[in-house]
Scaffold this motif. Sequence first.
Motif, short mmCIF file in Angstrom:
data_model
loop_
_atom_site.label_atom_id
_atom_site.label_comp_id
_atom_site.label_asym_id
_atom_site.label_seq_id
_atom_site.Cartn_x
_atom_site.Cartn_y
_atom_site.Cartn_z
N LEU A 106 35.45 -9.06 39.38
CA LEU A 106 36.56 -9.23 38.45
C LEU A 106 37.83 -8.64 39.04
O LEU A 106 37.79 -7.65 39.76
N LYS A 107 38.96 -9.24 38.73
CA LYS A 107 40.23 -8.66 39.10
C LYS A 107 40.60 -7.59 38.07
O LYS A 107 40.15 -7.64 36.93
N TRP A 108 41.42 -6.62 38.50
CA TRP A 108 41.85 -5.61 37.54
C TRP A 108 43.21 -5.08 37.92
O TRP A 108 43.66 -5.22 39.05
N GLY A 109 43.88 -4.50 36.93
CA GLY A 109 45.19 -3.94 37.18
C GLY A 109 45.64 -3.04 36.05
O GLY A 109 44.89 -2.78 35.10
N VAL A 110 46.87 -2.57 36.16
CA VAL A 110 47.44 -1.60 35.23
C VAL A 110 48.71 -2.18 34.61
O VAL A 110 49.53 -2.77 35.31
N VAL A 111 48.84 -2.00 33.31
CA VAL A 111 50.08 -2.33 32.60
C VAL A 111 50.45 -1.12 31.76
O VAL A 111 49.79 -0.80 30.77
N THR A 112 51.51 -0.43 32.17
CA THR A 112 51.91 0.82 31.52
C THR A 112 53.38 0.78 31.15
O THR A 112 54.15 0.04 31.75
N ASN A 113 53.77 1.60 30.18
CA ASN A 113 55.18 1.74 29.87
C ASN A 113 55.84 2.84 30.71
O ASN A 113 57.05 3.05 30.61
N LYS A 114 55.06 3.52 31.52
CA LYS A 114 55.62 4.52 32.44
C LYS A 114 56.51 3.79 33.45
O LYS A 114 56.16 2.73 33.95
N SER A 115 57.67 4.35 33.76
CA SER A 115 58.58 3.66 34.66
C SER A 115 58.05 3.67 36.09
O SER A 115 57.25 4.54 36.47
N ALA A 116 58.48 2.69 36.88
CA ALA A 116 58.01 2.57 38.26
C ALA A 116 58.32 3.82 39.08
O ALA A 116 57.62 4.13 40.05
N ARG A 117 59.36 4.54 38.69
CA ARG A 117 59.72 5.80 39.37
C ARG A 117 58.52 6.74 39.46
O ARG A 117 58.39 7.50 40.43
N PHE A 118 57.66 6.69 38.46
CA PHE A 118 56.48 7.56 38.42
C PHE A 118 55.19 6.79 38.68
O PHE A 118 54.29 7.29 39.36
N THR A 119 55.09 5.59 38.14
CA THR A 119 53.85 4.82 38.26
C THR A 119 53.48 4.55 39.71
O THR A 119 52.32 4.73 40.11
N LEU A 120 54.43 4.09 40.49
CA LEU A 120 54.11 3.68 41.86
C LEU A 120 53.70 4.84 42.76
O LEU A 120 52.66 4.78 43.42
N PRO A 121 54.45 5.96 42.79
CA PRO A 121 53.97 7.09 43.60
C PRO A 121 52.62 7.63 43.13
O PRO A 121 51.77 7.97 43.96
N LEU A 122 52.44 7.69 41.82
CA LEU A 122 51.19 8.25 41.30
C LEU A 122 50.00 7.38 41.68
O LEU A 122 48.98 7.88 42.18
#
Length: 220
Positions: A106-122
């Motif tokens: 299965l494919k999977w991913g994340v959809v968050t309201n956290k801004s990319a400023r934090f989501t991507l590094p984390l």
Amino acid sequence: MFNDIDAVLFDLDGTLIDSAPDLGAAADKMRTDRGLPGLPLTDYRPMAGAGARGMLGVAFGMTPENADFGALKEEFFLNYEACMTQRTYAFDGVAELIEKIDHAGLKWGVVTNKSARFTLPLTRQMPLFSTAQTIISGDTTPHAKPHPAPLLEAARQLGVAPGRCVYVGDDERDIVAGRAAGMPTVAAAYGYLGTTDTSSWNADATIVSPAALLYLLRMA
């Protein structure tokens, strides 16, 4: 049980990861920097899903309407950037859940309201996300959840029809967004919800542990 599912999408904080310790530490540093006594994590945890608004509300009793909110929010963001992977970890059972989703093809991913400023590094720093095939942040599309746009963009990036994606989240806005996107929805009641009654959210299912999702996906 869900049939004909090709992808699983997850909210981030409170669903896949427990970021409350780092969020709380970032806010509490603001208190101690001002000579105020620190507060216990138990004070911050219930509001972790509300980001800066929730953390500043706990730390200073402040709302976004306060004249100083903007400046303090940026100070909080800088503190959080400096510590956001020091105490953050995946909830028990999440790593095993992702491994089985990967194994099932299965494919999977994340959809968050956290801004990319934090989501991507984390997500780049945590090995858990190495097989995620889409990461949608709160500012990836013009609208954040509860608008369905972020979920529809995730489905588009995965190349999967929205109706063949399950969305799992720990906030009512996650369920509202998922339903608006035409996706089956699952309320995650193991994160920050405590005793919150999720029945009014009208999710298709509720799980009290990450492993319970495997039964809904017919993978257990």
